[in-house]
Every structure is written in C-alpha cells, then in structure tokens.
Design an enzyme around this catalytic site. Structure first.
Site, PDB file in Angstrom:
ATOM      1  N   TYR A 199       0.729  -1.120   0.077  1.00  0.00           N
ATOM      2  CA  TYR A 199       0.049   0.192  -0.128  1.00  0.00           C
ATOM      3  C   TYR A 199       0.864   1.224   0.113  1.00  0.00           C
ATOM      4  O   TYR A 199       0.408   2.254  -0.581  1.00  0.00           O
ATOM      5  CB  TYR A 199      -0.970   0.103   1.145  1.00  0.00           C
ATOM      6  CG  TYR A 199      -2.163  -0.928   1.202  1.00  0.00           C
ATOM      7  CD1 TYR A 199      -2.274  -1.917   0.220  1.00  0.00           C
ATOM      8  CD2 TYR A 199      -2.896  -0.972   2.344  1.00  0.00           C
ATOM      9  CE1 TYR A 199      -3.227  -2.755   0.423  1.00  0.00           C
ATOM     10  CE2 TYR A 199      -3.891  -1.862   2.379  1.00  0.00           C
ATOM     11  CZ  TYR A 199      -4.196  -2.811   1.161  1.00  0.00           C
ATOM     12  OH  TYR A 199      -5.103  -3.574   1.331  1.00  0.00           O
TER      13      TYR A 199
ATOM     14  N   ARG B 269       1.561   1.452  -3.782  1.00  0.00           N
ATOM     15  CA  ARG B 269       0.350   1.602  -4.608  1.00  0.00           C
ATOM     16  C   ARG B 269      -0.652   2.387  -4.337  1.00  0.00           C
ATOM     17  O   ARG B 269      -1.329   3.031  -5.123  1.00  0.00           O
ATOM     18  CB  ARG B 269      -0.218   0.209  -4.545  1.00  0.00           C
ATOM     19  CG  ARG B 269      -1.302  -0.287  -5.382  1.00  0.00           C
ATOM     20  CD  ARG B 269      -2.287  -1.244  -5.174  1.00  0.00           C
ATOM     21  NE  ARG B 269      -1.861  -2.139  -4.326  1.00  0.00           N
ATOM     22  CZ  ARG B 269      -2.489  -3.156  -3.666  1.00  0.00           C
ATOM     23  NH1 ARG B 269      -3.935  -3.354  -3.903  1.00  0.00           N
ATOM     24  NH2 ARG B 269      -1.954  -4.326  -3.203  1.00  0.00           N
TER      25      ARG B 269
ATOM     26  N   PHE C  56     -13.215  37.279  17.534  1.00  0.00           N
ATOM     27  CA  PHE C  56     -11.794  37.072  18.232  1.00  0.00           C
ATOM     28  C   PHE C  56     -11.481  35.396  18.232  1.00  0.00           C
ATOM     29  O   PHE C  56     -10.433  35.081  18.709  1.00  0.00           O
ATOM     30  CB  PHE C  56     -11.312  37.830  19.338  1.00  0.00           C
ATOM     31  CG  PHE C  56     -12.565  37.556  20.378  1.00  0.00           C
ATOM     32  CD1 PHE C  56     -12.688  36.464  21.088  1.00  0.00           C
ATOM     33  CD2 PHE C  56     -13.191  38.796  20.738  1.00  0.00           C
ATOM     34  CE1 PHE C  56     -13.710  36.521  21.910  1.00  0.00           C
ATOM     35  CE2 PHE C  56     -14.261  38.711  21.587  1.00  0.00           C
ATOM     36  CZ  PHE C  56     -14.574  37.654  22.201  1.00  0.00           C
TER      37      PHE C  56
ATOM     38  N   GLU D  80     -14.634  34.545  30.059  1.00  0.00           N
ATOM     39  CA  GLU D  80     -14.124  33.948  28.773  1.00  0.00           C
ATOM     40  C   GLU D  80     -14.335  32.305  28.966  1.00  0.00           C
ATOM     41  O   GLU D  80     -13.279  31.717  29.374  1.00  0.00           O
ATOM     42  CB  GLU D  80     -13.007  34.378  28.367  1.00  0.00           C
ATOM     43  CG  GLU D  80     -13.168  35.785  28.118  1.00  0.00           C
ATOM     44  CD  GLU D  80     -11.699  36.683  27.965  1.00  0.00           C
ATOM     45  OE1 GLU D  80     -10.782  36.149  28.313  1.00  0.00           O
ATOM     46  OE2 GLU D  80     -12.058  38.170  27.994  1.00  0.00           O
TER      47      GLU D  80
END
Length: 510
Positions: free
Chosen positions: A277, A280, A326, A411
């Site tokens: 893989y 390929r 913000f 906040e």
C-alpha cells in the site's frame, strides 16, 4: 510594491511580503475608511458613552467605567499587563506575518485605530523590524492576547525586536532607523491585541511549508518507486478518475509525469502482481493530504482578511457591537486538520523507508549497507524516521477539543488555536526530516539499480541530492546528511528547480 486593502490579501501575496520582503502601501480610499472609524471612537469618548473597551475595562472588568482622562493609561496598562508570553520566540517570519495580518485586519475600518499607528506597522514591515514574540501563553480566544501584546509593545517603543539578524531592544532599532513609537489612544490597545493574528500567522507559514513538503513527497516517492521497481499501472489515470477525487487524480498524474521514460518501474505481473500500500496507494494518501491543504488554504485566506477584534464599529459609529470574532475556533480546527494531513505524509514515507532498507521486503543490499554486517548503512536512519513519526502522533492530538475558562469565567470557552498552529509547525519540521531520510535511501537504491535507467526528472533530483549527500560507501555520521538534506528541502522550490535543470529535450543541465 503590494497594496493592502484589508480584503484582498492572498497567501501568494502574503508570501511575497513575508518571505521576499516586498514593500507595502495603502490606497487613499482605505485611509479614508480608517479615519472615519477613528472619528467614531473619538465621538464616543467625548460624549462619555458606555462602550466596551473604549470607556470600560476589559474582560471581567467590562462593568468598570473609565474616565476620559484615563483612557491613555488604560491602553498602556492593557498592553503591559497582557504581555505574559513565555518560552522561545516565534520564528522571525512568523512575527513578520503577525505584523502584516494585524495591519490588514485594522485597515478594514472596523477597529477605530488611528492612521498614525498603522503607518508605524508599515514602517516596521518595510524596515524589516520584527517583534520578539514568545510562543507560549495564548488561549486562542479573546484573540491571541499575550503574543499580540508583545507585538504591540514594539509600537510603543518597548519590548524587543529582530533587526538585521540581531535581537535588540526596540528603542535601539528605532534609533537606527529613525522611527518613533506611538502613544496609544482610546481603544487602540484593545484593537491591537484582540484578534487571531498569531495563530493565523503561524498557520500561514505552516501552509506555505506544508504545500512545499507535499510536492516534495510526490517527487521523493517517485524515486522510491524506481528504487523498489514499483508497478506504474497503479497510477493509471482510469483508476483515479473512477474514484473522482481531484487531488488524487493530480498526484497520480504528477507521478506519471515524473516517471515518464523510466526503465526502472515495472508493470503488473512483470515482477509481482501488486505493490504494498505504501507504494500502490501514494495517490490516495498523498491526495487526501492535498485535500487537507485545500481546506486549510480556504480558511486561512478568509481569516487573513477578517475583522477579528471587539467591539467592531459600523455605520460611522452609529452601531458599535460587541461580538466574538476573536474566537480562534475556525483556525484551531484548520491547524488540527493540517497536523493530521502532514503527519500522514510522514507516516507513509516512513513505511517506504522500511521497504527500502528491510532485506526481507526487497532485493537490495540489507539496510543499503556497502558491507552488510560490518557496516550498518541506513539501519538507524529508519529508527530516526520511526521516532519522528511517533512523535508526530502525539503532536497530532487535537488542541481544539480542549478548553479552559479564563477571566473569572467571562471567557469560558477558548480555542487553543495557537497551540494547534505551533504543534502543526513541529509536525512539518519532523515530516521534512522523514522525507530527507527517504530521499537518502531512495538515492542509494537508485544507484544500486543504475541511475542511467531512471526517468529524466528523478535522475535530475538524484544528481542534485548527491551534491548534498554523497553515496554511502562506508558508515559515517548520518545525522549530518539528514540535516543537510532537510535544510536543502526547506530552502528549495524543488519543482521549479527540477524544471529549470532540464533542457528542451528533457536532458539534465549540468
């Protein structure tokens, strides 16, 4: 000269300013918008209106009214108190990008900042004076308060800068260039620091470097295909059109173009029916990482032209609104996504390295050693690559799923976008080193197969790489080779160099 308008900054234009030091200017009509916005702030102060950040304190102090005589001290206190960044400084190109992006946002005319302040931004950029900004300390909401405060210190003549390859006090750089600091007026301190320009500046640099790495990965993987005599049929256009992803189709097309004329690639059933893989599925995996880059570019170019401070001034001051532009969540997600996309380029590269060095997986000399057993060859290079990709897996943990409340819970949700952007930068540096290791191993394999059988493009890459890292004829300190090739990849537009090194007949120009 590039004109800034607040709305039309692209990654390509930003690259010219940040990396090539292109000078900037601002059209008169943009200055008119800035001055109208500033007039609105001055009216608010003179009329003693209660407006957040103009006549009040900040964050949890938003209910504290500020007298008109104290607004200048308020702004100064804000910048000094919020300059709490710690740790190593951001790369100089990132702090230059911060100046550019914050200037561009303030030119939109929603922030109420004076022309005089923005002209100092322009002078800093044009004189290549760049703030020293510590990397740690931002939560990524209320903007990048701490790092942008360190940037703002420079505008008031404080803090430190990089100037002419030296780190010095801002005052010294101003003396050398004849610049003068500004005194911040009402709202200006808040306008300078309430934004996402640190994470976005870091994101801009990340994108530019990650895009270069993605292209380099396609070229280096192509050489590995030759070294392992990979099956080219897996890159047939019909396979990739059948799935439909544009980026996957483009990677397959690029690999086919790179390997055109190669006598080292094989067809299915010639040596084996299918490859592993990591060979390929190069178009599918690399293509998916290109999809990530496309997503990140889109979000960055929106944010680079966004008004991200608070409050915002509309309609010449008749409407002043507090909001949350913000908040860095869009960039936090983009940077976390970028981390995964770049980490996967390193992951699959390391698996290709393993196939190049493991004698149980190829017919090459064990570990590409000139004398297997007596000399270890590239054995521990694979260890190094494995360590780097493992480190990337820890760095790729999303920062944006974390949040921690601040400012007494005013906040109460933050993005951690700056942490995401910093970790993305670390992953990019690790990935480049992994690709350098793959290139060293691929060159050895190609030498063993016969460079005369290589495609013109990969043979050109091999010749260029050999100027940095000579063939492995005996064991040596390979760390130096890895770092030298990593530095070359960082500073080389590989695709353009390879095009320029071939003449019209497709032969290598010595």
């Amino acid at each position: 000269m590039i004109e800034l308008t607040g709305s039309l900054l692209s990654i390509e234009l930003a690259k010219k300013i940040v990396y090539e030091n292109e000078r900037i200017d601002v059209p008169d009509q943009i200055w008119a918008k800035v001055e109208k916005s500033r007039g609105a702030v001055e009216n608010i102060v003179s009329q003693k209106k209660v407006v957040y950040g103009i006549t009040t304190g900040f964050g949890k102090f938003s209910d504290h009214l500020i007298e008109a005589d104290d607004v200048e001290e308020l702004q100064l206190n804000l910048i000094r108190s919020h300059a709490c960044g710690v740790g190593e400084p951001f790369p100089e190109k990132v702090s230059r990008a911060m100046l550019l992006l914050r200037l561009n946002a303030l030119l939109k005319g929603f922030s109420g900042i004076r022309k005089e302040v923005l002209e100092l931004f322009i002078n800093l950029l044009n004189h290549q004076i760049h703030p020293v900004v510590p990397q740690q300390g931002s939560l990524g909401a209320s903007g990048d308060l701490a790092p942008l405060s360190h940037m703002a210190l420079v505008l008031i003549g404080e803090g430190e800068v990089f100037f002419k390859a030296k780190r010095m006090d801002t005052g010294e750089a101003f003396q050398l260039t004849g610049l003068s600091p500004v005194t911040l007026k009402a709202k200006e301190g808040l306008a300078l620091i309430n934004g996402t320009q640190t994470m976005t500046a870091m994101g801009l640099v990340n994108y530019i470097e990650a895009e270069a790495i993605a292209i380099q990965a396609d070229y280096i993987a192509s050489m590995t295909l030759e070294g392992l005599r990979g099956i080219i049929d897996a890159f047939d256009e019909d396979i990739h059109v059948a799935r439909g992803y544009r980026e996957q189709i483009q990677v397959a097309e690029r690999v086919r173009s790179i390997l055109k004329g190669s006598f080292l690639v094989t067809h299915q059933g010639e040596l084996r029916v299918q490859d592993a893989y990591s060979l390929r599925c190069i178009p599918q995996v690399h293509g998916a990482s290109w999809q990530v880059l496309d997503y990140v570019k889109d979000k960055l170019e929106i944010e680079m032209n966004a008004a991200t401070d608070n409050p915002l001034i509309f309609d010449e001051g008749r409407k002043v609104l507090s909001g949350g532009n913000f908040h860095g969540q869009p960039i936090a997600f983009a940077m976390d996504f970028l981390k995964v996309g770049v980490a996967e380029l390193a992951n699959i590269s390391e698996r290709r390295i393993e196939r190049l060095v493991n004698p149980q997986l190829n017919d090459l000399p064990a570990f590409l050693s000139p004398m297997p057993g007596l000399q270890s060859g590239a054995m521990i290079m694979q260890y190094c690559a494995a360590s780097l990709v493992s480190e990337n897996k820890t760095l790729a943990h999303p920062a944006s799923v974390d949040s921690i409340p601040s400012s007494a819970n005013q906040e109460d949700h933050v993005s951690m976008g700056t942490i995401a952007s910093r970790h993305a930068y670390a992953i990019i540096q690790n990935c480049r080193r992994v690709l350098a290791i793959e290139l060293i191993c691929a060159m050895e394999a190609a030498t063993f197969r016969g460079t005369e059988k290589m495609a013109v493009t990969t043979r050109t890459l091999h010749a260029l790489g050999r100027k940095i890292v000579p063939a492995i004829t005996k064991d040596r300190v390979f760390s130096k080779d890895i770092e030298a090739l990593t530095a070359w990849l960082l500073n080389t537009d590989l695709e353009q160099v390879l095009i320029n090194r071939q003449d019209t007949k497709g032969e290598i120009v010595k």
